[in-house]
Design a protein around this motif. Structure first.
Motif, PDB file in Angstrom:
ATOM      1  N   PRO A 112      45.787 -18.757  29.553  1.00  0.00           N
ATOM      2  CA  PRO A 112      44.669 -18.989  30.480  1.00  0.00           C
ATOM      3  C   PRO A 112      45.032 -19.883  31.661  1.00  0.00           C
ATOM      4  O   PRO A 112      45.749 -20.873  31.521  1.00  0.00           O
ATOM      5  CB  PRO A 112      43.619 -19.654  29.580  1.00  0.00           C
ATOM      6  CG  PRO A 112      43.871 -19.062  28.236  1.00  0.00           C
ATOM      7  CD  PRO A 112      45.365 -18.932  28.151  1.00  0.00           C
ATOM      8  N   GLY A 113      44.499 -19.501  32.817  1.00  0.00           N
ATOM      9  CA  GLY A 113      44.669 -20.316  34.016  1.00  0.00           C
ATOM     10  C   GLY A 113      45.936 -20.074  34.796  1.00  0.00           C
ATOM     11  O   GLY A 113      46.169 -20.731  35.811  1.00  0.00           O
ATOM     12  N   VAL A 114      46.761 -19.131  34.384  1.00  0.00           N
ATOM     13  CA  VAL A 114      47.981 -18.821  35.135  1.00  0.00           C
ATOM     14  C   VAL A 114      47.605 -18.089  36.416  1.00  0.00           C
ATOM     15  O   VAL A 114      46.691 -17.261  36.446  1.00  0.00           O
ATOM     16  CB  VAL A 114      48.936 -17.956  34.278  1.00  0.00           C
ATOM     17  CG1 VAL A 114      50.080 -17.395  35.124  1.00  0.00           C
ATOM     18  CG2 VAL A 114      49.473 -18.782  33.121  1.00  0.00           C
ATOM     19  N   LYS A 115      48.323 -18.385  37.493  1.00  0.00           N
ATOM     20  CA  LYS A 115      48.069 -17.751  38.787  1.00  0.00           C
ATOM     21  C   LYS A 115      49.372 -17.134  39.307  1.00  0.00           C
ATOM     22  O   LYS A 115      50.374 -17.841  39.486  1.00  0.00           O
ATOM     23  CB  LYS A 115      47.549 -18.778  39.803  1.00  0.00           C
ATOM     24  CG  LYS A 115      46.284 -19.520  39.345  1.00  0.00           C
ATOM     25  CD  LYS A 115      45.092 -18.596  39.214  1.00  0.00           C
ATOM     26  CE  LYS A 115      43.817 -19.355  38.868  1.00  0.00           C
ATOM     27  NZ  LYS A 115      43.768 -19.805  37.468  1.00  0.00           N
ATOM     28  N   ILE A 116      49.348 -15.820  39.537  1.00  0.00           N
ATOM     29  CA  ILE A 116      50.494 -15.098  40.077  1.00  0.00           C
ATOM     30  C   ILE A 116      50.089 -14.551  41.443  1.00  0.00           C
ATOM     31  O   ILE A 116      49.110 -13.803  41.550  1.00  0.00           O
ATOM     32  CB  ILE A 116      50.933 -13.926  39.165  1.00  0.00           C
ATOM     33  CG1 ILE A 116      51.097 -14.406  37.709  1.00  0.00           C
ATOM     34  CG2 ILE A 116      52.215 -13.300  39.688  1.00  0.00           C
ATOM     35  CD1 ILE A 116      52.224 -15.343  37.477  1.00  0.00           C
TER      36      ILE A 116
ATOM     37  N   PHE B 249      49.724 -22.558  30.370  1.00  0.00           N
ATOM     38  CA  PHE B 249      48.486 -22.903  31.060  1.00  0.00           C
ATOM     39  C   PHE B 249      48.741 -23.543  32.431  1.00  0.00           C
ATOM     40  O   PHE B 249      49.481 -24.514  32.561  1.00  0.00           O
ATOM     41  CB  PHE B 249      47.669 -23.869  30.205  1.00  0.00           C
ATOM     42  CG  PHE B 249      47.412 -23.357  28.816  1.00  0.00           C
ATOM     43  CD1 PHE B 249      46.346 -22.513  28.550  1.00  0.00           C
ATOM     44  CD2 PHE B 249      48.249 -23.701  27.768  1.00  0.00           C
ATOM     45  CE1 PHE B 249      46.116 -22.030  27.272  1.00  0.00           C
ATOM     46  CE2 PHE B 249      48.033 -23.224  26.485  1.00  0.00           C
ATOM     47  CZ  PHE B 249      46.961 -22.382  26.237  1.00  0.00           C
ATOM     48  N   GLY B 250      48.103 -22.979  33.442  1.00  0.00           N
ATOM     49  CA  GLY B 250      48.142 -23.568  34.769  1.00  0.00           C
ATOM     50  C   GLY B 250      49.388 -23.301  35.578  1.00  0.00           C
ATOM     51  O   GLY B 250      49.514 -23.801  36.696  1.00  0.00           O
ATOM     52  N   ALA B 251      50.328 -22.529  35.061  1.00  0.00           N
ATOM     53  CA  ALA B 251      51.551 -22.231  35.822  1.00  0.00           C
ATOM     54  C   ALA B 251      51.213 -21.353  37.025  1.00  0.00           C
ATOM     55  O   ALA B 251      50.270 -20.559  37.001  1.00  0.00           O
ATOM     56  CB  ALA B 251      52.573 -21.541  34.938  1.00  0.00           C
ATOM     57  N   THR B 252      52.009 -21.498  38.081  1.00  0.00           N
ATOM     58  CA  THR B 252      51.777 -20.769  39.328  1.00  0.00           C
ATOM     59  C   THR B 252      53.080 -20.156  39.819  1.00  0.00           C
ATOM     60  O   THR B 252      54.104 -20.832  39.884  1.00  0.00           O
ATOM     61  CB  THR B 252      51.229 -21.714  40.415  1.00  0.00           C
ATOM     62  OG1 THR B 252      49.995 -22.286  39.970  1.00  0.00           O
ATOM     63  CG2 THR B 252      50.972 -20.965  41.705  1.00  0.00           C
TER      64      THR B 252
END
Length: 363
Positions: free
Chosen positions: A157-161, A175-178
């Motif tokens: 959850p919360g990963v942004k690609i 979590f939270g990786a970009t």
């Protein structure tokens, strides 16, 4: 679950002894292990704690006297910590991501979702995205348009690609990786104070205050197979060419990879490492926690940096580096030893000066 000792030994390719039909359902540290747990007593100092728990079976090192430890069965591993990699995979029940596409997920009609993909609540998948079979897209994950994600991916959850990113098979992002944010690229109309200082090593030479103009990131990010990205870590897109990450690289939490960086295969990037733009990292490099790599540098294959090392110049292959600025570890440690001796040396010098000053000039 559960597994017999024989099942585990066969799966891991290690030797089992004793009652191999014994069933275990979880792993535990020796002192906390229950009767249905497999105790991880992989060193003699860990095995000493077996008497504090109730384990009937344990993973031990080759040659351990498991019977003297009061066990009914044992797994004997030549390299127990390596065997633990496979064992932990067997025992991991997962995070419980549900199959199928959640009704609150927003998936563009042009996206191509392969079979067996799980898409969690409030995930957003953009136009032209391709997601490989068996991938898991967690809640509130964002995947930008034109991005390709290989098979067996796990995006927590919360990963942004971002858009235009290419990622290989079995990618894991916590979590939270970009991945694919713009690089940190700004420029002033005239040479800035920072540029002057870099050229003069300290003198701003009359540089004036100026506003910064943004250089847009037109390149993407290309990531190989079997890459894992820790929580809140970031990989920036390239300015013109893509930022590239090789196969098998593992990133800890809070790592930062700048624009245009190229990293080879099977590198280990520990927590809070920062790699500035356009630097190139070879294969099998280990960057210890809080290592900083300046921009436009080259680090050769098999280099290892100790924690908090600051790399300000190129590093040849095979070096072990430490300190700020980075130097060979043995040299850095010798300098540190000499530094610790300085107070005593200064005291000795002061004593000698005092003795000399008291000497009768006529002597």
């Amino acid at each position: 679950m559960p597994f017999t000792i024989a099942d585990i030994a066969a799966a891991l390719g290690i030797r089992a002894e004793g009652d191999t039909s014994l069933m275990v359902s979880a792993v535990a540290e020796p002192a906390q292990a229950g009767k249905d747990d497999l105790a991880l007593a992989m060193k003699p100092e860990f095995a000493e704690q077996l008497s504090q728990g109730q384990a009937r079976a344990a993973m031990l090192w080759d040659g351990a006297d498991w019977q003297a430890m009061g066990l009914s069965a044992a797994l004997m591993a030549p390299r127990p910590r390596y065997a633990m990699s496979g064992l932990s995979a067997m025992m991991d029940t997962g995070a419980g991501y549900a199959p199928g596409v959640h009704e609150t997920a927003l998936v563009d009609p042009t996206a191509k979702i392969a079979e067996g993909v799980s898409v969690g609540p409030f995930a957003v998948i953009g136009a032209g995205v391709e997601i490989g079979a068996g991938s898991i897209i967690g809640a509130q994950v964002f995947i930008g348009q034109g991005t390709t994600l290989g098979q067996g991916a796990l995006l927590h959850p919360g990963v942004k690609i971002g858009h235009g990113v290419t990622i290989g098979d079995r990618f894991i992002a916590h979590f939270g990786a970009t991945v694919g944010a713009d690089g940190f690229s700004f420029v002033t109309p005239e040479p800035s104070a920072a540029e002057k200082v870099r050229e003069t090593l300290g003198d701003q030479t009359g540089a004036t205050a100026q506003s910064y103009a943004r250089i847009h990131s037109l390149g993407g990010v290309v990531i190989g197979d079997d890459v894992e990205l820790g929580a809140n870590s970031c990989i920036d897109r390239g300015t013109v060419r893509a930022t590239r990450i090789g196969n098998g690289c593992k990133f800890d939490n809070l790592a930062q990879v700048g624009h245009n960086v190229v990293i080879g295969n099977d590198c280990l990037i520990c927590a809070q490492v920062g790699i500035a733009g356009s630097s190139r990292i070879g294969n099998n490099v280990v960057l210890g926690g809080q290592t900083g790599v300046s921009d436009n540098l080259f680090i050769g294959d098999n280099v290892i940096t100790g924690g908090a090392t600051k790399v300000l110049s190129n590093v040849p292959s095979g070096r072990v580096m430490l300190g700020y600025p980075a130097m060979k570890m043995d040299t850095q440690l010798e300098i540190y030893k000499q530094l610790r001796r300085l107070p005593r040396l200064l005291t000795d010098v002061a004593r000698l000066k005092k003795a000399v000053s008291k000497t009768d000039p006529s002597d």
